[in-house]
Design a protein around this motif. Structure first.
Motif, short mmCIF file in Angstrom:
data_model
loop_
_atom_site.label_atom_id
_atom_site.label_comp_id
_atom_site.label_asym_id
_atom_site.label_seq_id
_atom_site.Cartn_x
_atom_site.Cartn_y
_atom_site.Cartn_z
N PHE A 66 -3.46 -0.56 7.99
CA PHE A 66 -2.95 -1.31 6.85
C PHE A 66 -2.23 -2.60 7.21
O PHE A 66 -2.08 -3.47 6.36
N LEU A 67 -1.79 -2.74 8.44
CA LEU A 67 -0.97 -3.88 8.81
C LEU A 67 -1.63 -4.80 9.84
O LEU A 67 -1.04 -5.83 10.20
N LEU A 77 -8.26 -2.69 4.87
CA LEU A 77 -7.23 -2.40 3.88
C LEU A 77 -5.93 -3.15 4.19
O LEU A 77 -4.85 -2.72 3.80
N PHE A 78 -6.04 -4.29 4.87
CA PHE A 78 -4.85 -5.05 5.22
C PHE A 78 -4.01 -5.36 3.99
O PHE A 78 -4.50 -5.88 2.99
N SER A 79 -2.73 -5.01 4.07
CA SER A 79 -1.80 -5.17 2.96
C SER A 79 -0.56 -5.89 3.45
O SER A 79 -0.30 -5.98 4.64
N ASP A 80 0.22 -6.39 2.49
CA ASP A 80 1.43 -7.11 2.85
C ASP A 80 2.53 -6.17 3.31
O ASP A 80 3.42 -6.58 4.08
N GLU A 97 4.87 -8.20 14.32
CA GLU A 97 3.84 -9.05 14.93
C GLU A 97 2.97 -9.72 13.88
O GLU A 97 2.57 -10.88 14.03
N SER A 98 2.67 -9.01 12.79
CA SER A 98 1.70 -9.50 11.81
C SER A 98 2.33 -10.20 10.62
O SER A 98 1.62 -10.74 9.76
N GLY A 99 3.66 -10.16 10.50
CA GLY A 99 4.32 -10.77 9.35
C GLY A 99 4.27 -9.91 8.11
O GLY A 99 4.45 -10.42 6.99
N THR A 100 4.07 -8.62 8.29
CA THR A 100 4.03 -7.69 7.16
C THR A 100 5.36 -6.93 7.07
O THR A 100 6.31 -7.25 7.78
N GLY A 101 5.42 -5.95 6.18
CA GLY A 101 6.67 -5.23 5.98
C GLY A 101 6.46 -3.74 5.82
O GLY A 101 5.31 -3.26 5.72
N MET A 115 0.84 -1.19 0.00
CA MET A 115 0.00 0.00 0.00
C MET A 115 0.88 1.24 0.00
O MET A 115 1.65 1.48 0.93
N ASP A 116 0.77 2.02 -1.06
CA ASP A 116 1.58 3.23 -1.19
C ASP A 116 0.81 4.38 -0.56
O ASP A 116 0.06 5.09 -1.23
N ALA A 117 0.99 4.54 0.74
CA ALA A 117 0.29 5.58 1.48
C ALA A 117 1.24 6.59 2.11
O ALA A 117 0.81 7.66 2.54
#
Length: 280
Positions: free
Chosen positions: A114-115, A121-124, A146-150, A96-98
């Motif tokens: 986002f995370l 709007l959950f994104s990687d 915590e969520s495994g996102t970046g 997500m380009d925010a």
């Protein structure tokens, strides 16, 4: 919270299997017009659905630019929610380009938007701005772990104005952009096969040998295509870090629409060219 495999590991696998390419979803008014679509919610939805259906099952990363959805208010965000869900279901990673950046509870709220796994709007991964101080990103860093996102942190961006901040020299003699890269290297220390905390580094910047780009994380590289950089430029710009570069191509691919086959052909061509350049 259920845990995903870390973003860095998922991204490395997607790049190896699908090719190292990120395609933007940037439905600005002129592009909608060139596709023969109205500059309204219906045009936005048709555009976004076409891009997702054409590319989400084959490119490594899709990157929606949230501003082009926000301008239509809640109905535009509803289109974005569906696009993100459908893209991830088809196997693409969504960045997500925010470019969010703030302090304290506000930064935490941005991160949760986002995370957090159950967010609409959950994104990687999420692009973030560190220019309230890298420490201001801590709520996003913590939630990403915590969520495994970046995260992709703005470090050396492709816009000419960025240099007045990013190339500024601190009292310790180090440039601000280099400081951000050093923070990311620390976040990613020991992570295999790739850390989850990346930098945004423009492909148009030329020789970056004075910066240590080896952050053991991905480098999101805007500037390929319409901004003038080519895949062949990547080894010169990124040096030994080129294998971790995720070039972002938007207008050069999206301009081939609305024909889905033309979108796929353009994306596959760029992915092949980037792979060839990276493998040298």
């Amino acid at each position: 919270m259920s845990h995903l495999e870390p973003f860095g590991a998922r991204l490395r696998r997607a790049m190896d299997e699908r090719g190292p390419l990120c395609v933007g979803i940037d439905p600005h008014a002129s592009l909608l017009g060139s596709w023969g679509l109205a500059d309204d919610v219906a045009g936005l939805e048709r555009f976004s659905r076409t891009v997702v259906e054409a590319l989400a099952d084959r490119v490594a990363v899709l990157k929606p630019q949230i501003a082009f959805f926000e301008r239509f208010g809640s109905r535009g965000l509803a289109v974005l929610e569906r696009s993100v869900e459908e893209a991830r279901a088809a196997g693409a990673l969504v960045v997500m380009d925010a470019k969010r950046g703030d302090i304290g509870s506000t930064m935490a709220a941005y991160a949760e938007s986002f995370l957090r796994k159950d967010a609409p709007l959950f994104s990687d991964a999420l692009t973030v701005s560190p220019y309230l101080g890298y420490g201001s990103l801590k709520p996003a860093v913590d939630l990403a772990r915590e969520s495994g996102t970046g995260l992709f942190v703005l470090a050396l961006t492709s816009n000419p104005e960025g240099g007045e901040v990013q190339h500024a020299v601190r009292e310790d003699g180090r440039r601000v952009g280099a400081t951000m890269l050093a923070h990311l290297a620390a976040e990613n220390a020991g992570e295999e096969p790739l850390g989850s905390f990346g930098a945004v580094v423009g492909a148009t910047l030329g020789d970056l040998s004075s910066y240590d780009l080896d952050v053991n994380g991905p480098l999101l590289a805007p500037g390929i295509g319409a901004q003038g950089a080519t895949p062949a430029d990547l080894p010169r710009v990124f040096g030994a870090a080129v294998r971790n570069v995720v070039p972002n191509v938007s207008r050069a691919v999206l301009g081939e629409g609305p024909d889905p086959a033309a979108l796929r052909d353009a994306a596959e061509r760029y992915a092949d060219e980037v792979r060839t350049a990276a493998e040298g």
